[in-house]
Write a protein that holds these residues in place. Structure first.
Motif: not given
Length: 343
Positions: A205-226
């Motif tokens: 999962f972490a690797e897949k997220l990094a691939r689709v966010c190659a230019d980083g993340i500007d907003i993370y709407y947090e409702n889960v954590g962990g």
């Protein structure tokens, strides 16, 4: 009205970890009688939401816990069954907070009138209610989306997450959802219009997220954590914004997670990247802006720009099992219990 009793579900014991059926008790009580200036309400729809897990604990929070042997709290859509109040008529629909029971008494304070024949009354508990309002204000006021921003939201097909992603698209963001299972991820992309959705159950999962966010993340709407936040943290851009409305992955925890203390890592990232992370309680902080939200959301719905999915459960008696499933991510859409049929 043919009911002979007020069915209600009370908190029988406080959970240690995940709630179990033993923590709830279904019982019959007399149907209350309205006095002068009061109305008798009969629930038709009950909202089930993650915050209720916190109310089951005897711990200090932003609201008092539910007392043992008292009715579980919750938002409801009700009809007026009997009225001794000049401003309410029998048969009228209202948004209330009568909890996990068939009947409640109100003096009218805090009720929101919905008219005699609302087209989608249960929407007042979801897209037009607390979850939609939470998504709207958290994203727009704290997240401050700009065209071209990359927005990541977990629980992407849930009551809040699905709205966050769609509003983000309306504001020109590139939206990445995180959900549990292929079906939910497919729905987020095909029906809700997300650009991508990653299954948090995947081993990589972490690797897949990094691939689709190659230019980083500007907003993370947090409702889960962990583990979702663990994967997001190193991808946050300088000046990123994190609206924080919930931490559902932690609600059943009885201790801190195993492993090293990572607080200094988090604080360091917030400092170095000038990240804004802000928690909020929707009606405490933004009640005065509900009209702004309602106007925008009703317009978007009418124009077909927002898609909304309910997970409807039939019967008050099934509320505990449905709630336990909610905490495990088993719902698909906004979880609502139909407690009774309309009069």
């Amino acid at each position: 009205m043919t009911d002979s009793a007020n069915r209600r579900i009370v908190l029988a014991s406080r959970p240690i970890g995940a709630p179990t059926p033993d923590n709830f008790r279904l019982e019959d009580a007399p149907i209350p009688s309205p006095q002068a200036g009061e109305i008798l309400l009969r629930s038709v729809y009950l909202s089930l939401d993650p915050y209720m897990r916190g109310r089951m604990n005897d711990a200090k929070s932003y609201a008092d816990p539910v007392a043992l042997d008292e009715v579980m709290v919750g938002g409801t859509v009700c009809q007026v069954i009997e009225s001794n109040h000049a401003n309410f008529d029998k048969g009228e629909w209202v948004l209330a907070y009568t909890g996990w029971q068939d009947y409640g008494i109100s003096n009218g304070e805090g009720l929101i009138k919905m008219g005699m024949a609302p087209s989608h009354p249960s929407y007042a508990l979801g897209v037009m209610g607390m979850p939609g309002f939470t998504a709207y204000m958290g994203l727009l006021d704290i997240g401050q989306p700009k065209p071209g921003d990359t927005l990541v939201v977990a629980a992407a097909t849930g009551a809040v997450g699905s709205m966050v992603g769609q509003i983000g698209k309306l504001k020109g963001c590139r939206v990445i959802g995180v959900a549990g299972g292929e079906e939910k991820c497919r729905y987020a992309v095909k029906q809700l219009g997300f650009d991508h959705c990653i299954d948090h159950k995947d081993a990589d999962f972490a690797e897949k997220l990094a691939r689709v966010c190659a230019d980083g993340i500007d907003i993370y709407y947090e409702n889960v954590g962990g583990k979702v936040f663990d994967a997001v943290l190193p991808l946050l851009n300088t000046g990123a914004r994190i609206p924080l409305c919930g931490l559902i992955s932690q609600y059943n925890a009885t201790a801190l997670p195993d492993g090293p203390d990572r607080m200094s890592l988090l604080m360091g990232q917030l400092l170095i990247k000038r990240i804004k992370m802000q928690g909020f309680i929707i009606f405490d902080d933004y009640a005065h802006r509900y009209g702004e939200f309602a106007a925008d959301m009703s317009t978007w719905l009418a124009e077909g720009k927002i898609h909304y999915r309910e997970h409807l459960v039939d019967g008050l008696e099934n509320a505990p099992q449905a709630f336990m499933g909610l905490l495990e991510g088993k719902n698909f859409g906004k979880l609502v219990v139909q407690t009774n049929h309309p009069i």
